[in-house]
Motif scaffolding. Structure first.
Motif, PDB file in Angstrom:
ATOM      1  N   ARG A  60       0.825  -1.214   0.000  1.00  0.00           N
ATOM      2  CA  ARG A  60       0.000   0.000   0.000  1.00  0.00           C
ATOM      3  C   ARG A  60       0.861   1.267   0.000  1.00  0.00           C
ATOM      4  O   ARG A  60       0.483   2.277  -0.589  1.00  0.00           O
ATOM      5  CB  ARG A  60      -0.952   0.014   1.189  1.00  0.00           C
ATOM      6  N   LYS A  61       2.033   1.211   0.637  1.00  0.00           N
ATOM      7  CA  LYS A  61       2.934   2.370   0.635  1.00  0.00           C
ATOM      8  C   LYS A  61       3.415   2.688  -0.777  1.00  0.00           C
ATOM      9  O   LYS A  61       3.697   3.836  -1.100  1.00  0.00           O
ATOM     10  CB  LYS A  61       4.128   2.128   1.557  1.00  0.00           C
ATOM     11  N   LYS A  62       3.503   1.685  -1.624  1.00  0.00           N
ATOM     12  CA  LYS A  62       3.940   1.889  -3.003  1.00  0.00           C
ATOM     13  C   LYS A  62       2.821   2.480  -3.869  1.00  0.00           C
ATOM     14  O   LYS A  62       3.077   3.116  -4.878  1.00  0.00           O
ATOM     15  CB  LYS A  62       4.427   0.581  -3.610  1.00  0.00           C
TER      16      LYS A  62
ATOM     17  N   LEU B  67       0.279   4.680  -2.877  1.00  0.00           N
ATOM     18  CA  LEU B  67      -0.037   6.061  -2.519  1.00  0.00           C
ATOM     19  C   LEU B  67      -1.532   6.362  -2.517  1.00  0.00           C
ATOM     20  O   LEU B  67      -1.973   7.284  -1.874  1.00  0.00           O
ATOM     21  CB  LEU B  67       0.680   7.064  -3.443  1.00  0.00           C
ATOM     22  N   ASP B  68      -2.319   5.614  -3.259  1.00  0.00           N
ATOM     23  CA  ASP B  68      -3.755   5.864  -3.346  1.00  0.00           C
ATOM     24  C   ASP B  68      -4.503   4.538  -3.287  1.00  0.00           C
ATOM     25  O   ASP B  68      -4.604   3.842  -4.282  1.00  0.00           O
ATOM     26  CB  ASP B  68      -4.082   6.576  -4.667  1.00  0.00           C
TER      27      ASP B  68
ATOM     28  N   SER C 233      -8.618   1.553  -5.720  1.00  0.00           N
ATOM     29  CA  SER C 233      -7.770   2.691  -6.061  1.00  0.00           C
ATOM     30  C   SER C 233      -8.329   3.394  -7.294  1.00  0.00           C
ATOM     31  O   SER C 233      -8.975   2.765  -8.140  1.00  0.00           O
ATOM     32  CB  SER C 233      -6.341   2.222  -6.341  1.00  0.00           C
TER      33      SER C 233
END
Length: 179
Positions: A67-69, A71-72, A91
């Motif tokens: 999820r950190k990769k 961003l949305d 997303s």
């Protein structure tokens, strides 16, 4: 074998029921949220033990790193069942862009090889594949052949696959705790 020594043993019937429930849920989510991309994250766990506290921790940590990769993304639904863990994310990023991020995560993240990330949108009737994007097929984490070829031929035993996952997890935990 530590990681696979406890948990409720699952049958092929359990796995198939879960797959059917996942397909129904995916369809409902795509109908409810037609303007976006649905991401479905699972673990590839060989053998009858598909989930326990340790496996669930591998899953939740991996989902967080993925999820950190992105961003949305918004978590729509999470399953933590004996048959395995599943996370449904939504997303607004384009489906092909997300699939590229997913493939990079599966190939580069130290534990990413054990994840299966499907990317769907209302415009597609099936998940976007690596080959749809002209990317190499998923490789076996033991020998480097295509994963489907190894799985179909049963080239590696369940014990061999579990041992590899256990060793990777042990190494990851040592390195992760030292960071």
């Amino acid at each position: 074998m530590g990681l696979f020594s406890n948990g409720k043993k699952q049958t092929i019937v359990d796995v198939l029921k879960d797959r059917d429930q996942r397909a129904i849920t995916q369809k409902k989510l795509l109908e409810k949220y037609p303007y976006g991309t649905l991401i479905v994250i699972k673990l590839n766990i060989p053998g009858p033990i598909k989930n326990n506290d340790e496996i669930h921790q591998i899953f939740t940590d991996g989902v967080e790193r993925f999820r950190k990769k992105l961003l949305d993304s918004n978590v729509m639904l999470e399953w933590n069942k004996p048959v395995g863990n599943t996370c449904f994310l939504f997303s607004k990023l384009p489906d092909k862009e997300i699939k590229k991020i997913a493939v990079m995560f599966e190939d580069i993240d130290e534990m990413g090889r054990f994840f299966d990330i499907d990317v769907l949108s209302d415009k597609k009737t099936k998940a976007i594949s690596r080959s749809d994007l002209g990317m190499e097929l998923r490789k076996c984490f033991i020998c480097g052949e295509t994963a489907k070829k190894c799985a179909r031929s049963r080239k590696h035993t369940v014990e061999e696959l579990q041992r590899f996952i256990q060793e990777k997890n042990n190494s990851f935990q040592r390195n992760y705790k030292n960071d």
